[in-house]
Design a protein around this motif. Structure first.
Motif, PDB file in Angstrom:
ATOM      1  N   UNK A  83      28.618 -15.733 -43.018  1.00 50.90           N
ATOM      2  CA  UNK A  83      27.673 -15.848 -44.072  1.00 50.90           C
ATOM      3  C   UNK A  83      27.821 -15.387 -45.566  1.00 50.90           C
ATOM      4  N   UNK A  84      28.792 -14.161 -45.415  1.00 46.14           N
ATOM      5  CA  UNK A  84      29.225 -13.885 -46.934  1.00 46.14           C
ATOM      6  C   UNK A  84      30.334 -14.624 -47.453  1.00 46.14           C
ATOM      7  N   UNK A 119      30.534 -17.045 -50.757  1.00 44.48           N
ATOM      8  CA  UNK A 119      31.471 -16.542 -51.719  1.00 44.48           C
ATOM      9  C   UNK A 119      32.325 -17.643 -52.442  1.00 44.48           C
ATOM     10  N   UNK A 120      32.494 -18.810 -51.467  1.00 47.24           N
ATOM     11  CA  UNK A 120      33.526 -19.668 -51.684  1.00 47.24           C
ATOM     12  C   UNK A 120      33.265 -20.463 -53.056  1.00 47.24           C
ATOM     13  N   UNK A 121      31.869 -20.905 -53.540  1.00 46.37           N
ATOM     14  CA  UNK A 121      31.894 -21.493 -54.559  1.00 46.37           C
ATOM     15  C   UNK A 121      32.169 -20.644 -55.954  1.00 46.37           C
ATOM     16  N   UNK A 151      41.043 -14.362 -55.388  1.00 48.46           N
ATOM     17  CA  UNK A 151      40.337 -14.182 -54.287  1.00 48.46           C
ATOM     18  C   UNK A 151      39.837 -14.970 -53.039  1.00 48.46           C
ATOM     19  N   UNK A 152      39.902 -16.181 -53.334  1.00 55.35           N
ATOM     20  CA  UNK A 152      39.607 -17.328 -52.499  1.00 55.35           C
ATOM     21  C   UNK A 152      40.449 -17.163 -51.147  1.00 55.35           C
ATOM     22  N   UNK A 161      29.239 -28.386 -48.691  1.00 55.62           N
ATOM     23  CA  UNK A 161      29.800 -27.763 -47.292  1.00 55.62           C
ATOM     24  C   UNK A 161      29.964 -26.331 -47.190  1.00 55.62           C
ATOM     25  N   UNK A 162      30.266 -25.704 -48.202  1.00 56.98           N
ATOM     26  CA  UNK A 162      30.040 -24.093 -47.859  1.00 56.98           C
ATOM     27  C   UNK A 162      28.601 -23.617 -48.110  1.00 56.98           C
ATOM     28  N   UNK A 163      27.721 -24.332 -48.902  1.00 56.01           N
ATOM     29  CA  UNK A 163      26.087 -23.855 -48.774  1.00 56.01           C
ATOM     30  C   UNK A 163      25.720 -24.352 -47.348  1.00 56.01           C
TER      31      UNK A 163
END
Length: 384
Positions: free
Chosen positions: A273-274, A278-280, A287-288, A353-355
């Protein structure tokens, strides 16, 4: 414990991953060279997922009729024959049928192979040995495209190598015992609803990881390209996710033999979840890179721990039935994940996608902290 059998079965299933890693991209590239459009290639790519749904229904009955080892060998040989026919009969309609057969037969291999591994291992070693299998399979899929690059895509060497690997996998299983004893009727694919009600967190974790794996290799590169990354860098970022999945499964398995597995299961959901959220925000920062590693590792950990938790509870035909349900849920995730993400990316948000992964992880975390989420495994011995 039968160590020789464990390594033979593990090697046989890992060989399947290598064969798939060579064959799947080769089929798509061959169709593109023949002039077929994206839709036709997408339909071909979806046939194995339909095969998963059908194969999960047939696994218990086949194992009950022929026995687990014999069924595994027959399905590996059937897959080898189907791959060979892809070379001998270059016809789109026939390839659709052959890809469906490959999906069905290899689903049987995965269900029975994972059941056999879980039946063999001692509970004190279950986390490490199931994770070792998962790591090997993930690396085999990663090596498949690299091997195809070395072989080239112009000729048929990739198809013939894959067929040979599948035949070799069937030979590895000769003379080994300790497989689950299966009743054809009780281990049929029925009872998926009951499985989901009894183990909702595990059921959703499997769907979530299947969607994740289907999207990482298909939609994640597109997402990164649309966010302005060069193609080579986008592929390196995708590889980072896959390496994170493969490299950290053994540490997760080691922890699963030392701490309460349900707690570790919940932690993987929280990390997923975290990292998804964080990706966007961190996509264009240094840090990605650790975020992508954690993204892959936590998603892979959900599937590894699902197998561990199921394996500590069930035996014989109940174990095969549970793994057949997992295969059905996998097929559902493979179908729904890319479809929903593709639609949301086009019409709602470029960060769909990340959402959507974050939304799925939030649903898992909520389920995992509900009372009775692990009612079916509560009675089994837990480490820690």
């Amino acid at each position: 414990m039968r160590w020789a059998t464990y390594f033979a079965v593990t090697a046989a299933v890992i060989i399947v991953g290598l064969a798939l890693g060579v064959t799947l991209p080769l089929v798509s590239l061959r169709l593109e060279a023949w002039g077929y459009g994206s839709f036709a290639i997408g339909v071909m790519a979806g046939m194995p997922a339909i095969g998963v749904l059908l194969g999960a229904r047939l696994t218990g009955r086949l194992a009950g009729w022929f026995g687990t080892p014999q069924t595994l060998r027959l399905c590996l040989l059937a897959s080898a024959g189907s791959v060979a026919l892809l070379t001998l009969m270059p016809s789109y309609p026939l390839w659709l049928f052959l890809r469906l057969l490959i999906g069905i037969s290899l689903t049987v291999v995965f269900v029975l192979g994972e059941s056999w591994i879980n039946q063999l291992v001692e509970d004190r070693l279950r986390g490490r040995l199931v994770a070792l299998y998962g790591t090997g399979f993930a690396l085999s899929q990663l090596c498949g495209p690299l091997l195809l690059t070395a072989l080239g895509t112009e000729g048929d060497q990739g198809f013939w190598l894959s067929a040979g690997l599948l035949v070799a996998g069937s030979l590895l299983l000769l003379g080994h015992g300790g497989a689950p004893q299966v009743n054809a009727e009780s281990a049929s694919g029925k009872g998926l609803g009951k499985f989901c009600r009894n183990l909702p967190a595990i059921a959703w974790a499997v769907v979530l990881f299947a969607a994740f794996e289907a999207m990482v290799l298909t939609l994640l590169p597109v997402y990164l390209l649309r966010e302005g990354f060069a193609q080579q860098l986008a592929l390196i970022m995708v590889s980072t996710v896959v390496v994170g999945d493969a490299a950290l499964q053994l540490p997760i398995g080691w922890l699963a033999d030392r701490v309460p597995r349900q707690t570790l299961f919940r932690c993987c959901g929280v990390v997923l979840l975290a990292s998804s959220l964080s990706i966007p925000a961190l996509l264009h920062t240094s840090l990605i890179w650790p975020v992508l590693v954690l993204f892959g590792a936590s998603a892979g950990g959900l599937y590894t721990l699902s197998l561990i938790l199921v394996g500590q509870r069930y035996r014989d035909d109940a174990l095969v039935r549970a793994n057949a349900h997992i295969a059905l849920l996998w097929g559902i995730g493979c179908l729904l994940g890319p479809m929903s993400t593709g639609a949301a990316s086009q019409w709602i948000s470029g960060h769909a996608l990340p959402m959507l992964m974050a939304l799925g992880a939030a649903g898992f975390v909520w389920l995992a902290f509900q009372r009775g989420a692990f009612s079916e495994v509560a009675g089994a011995r837990q480490p820690g």
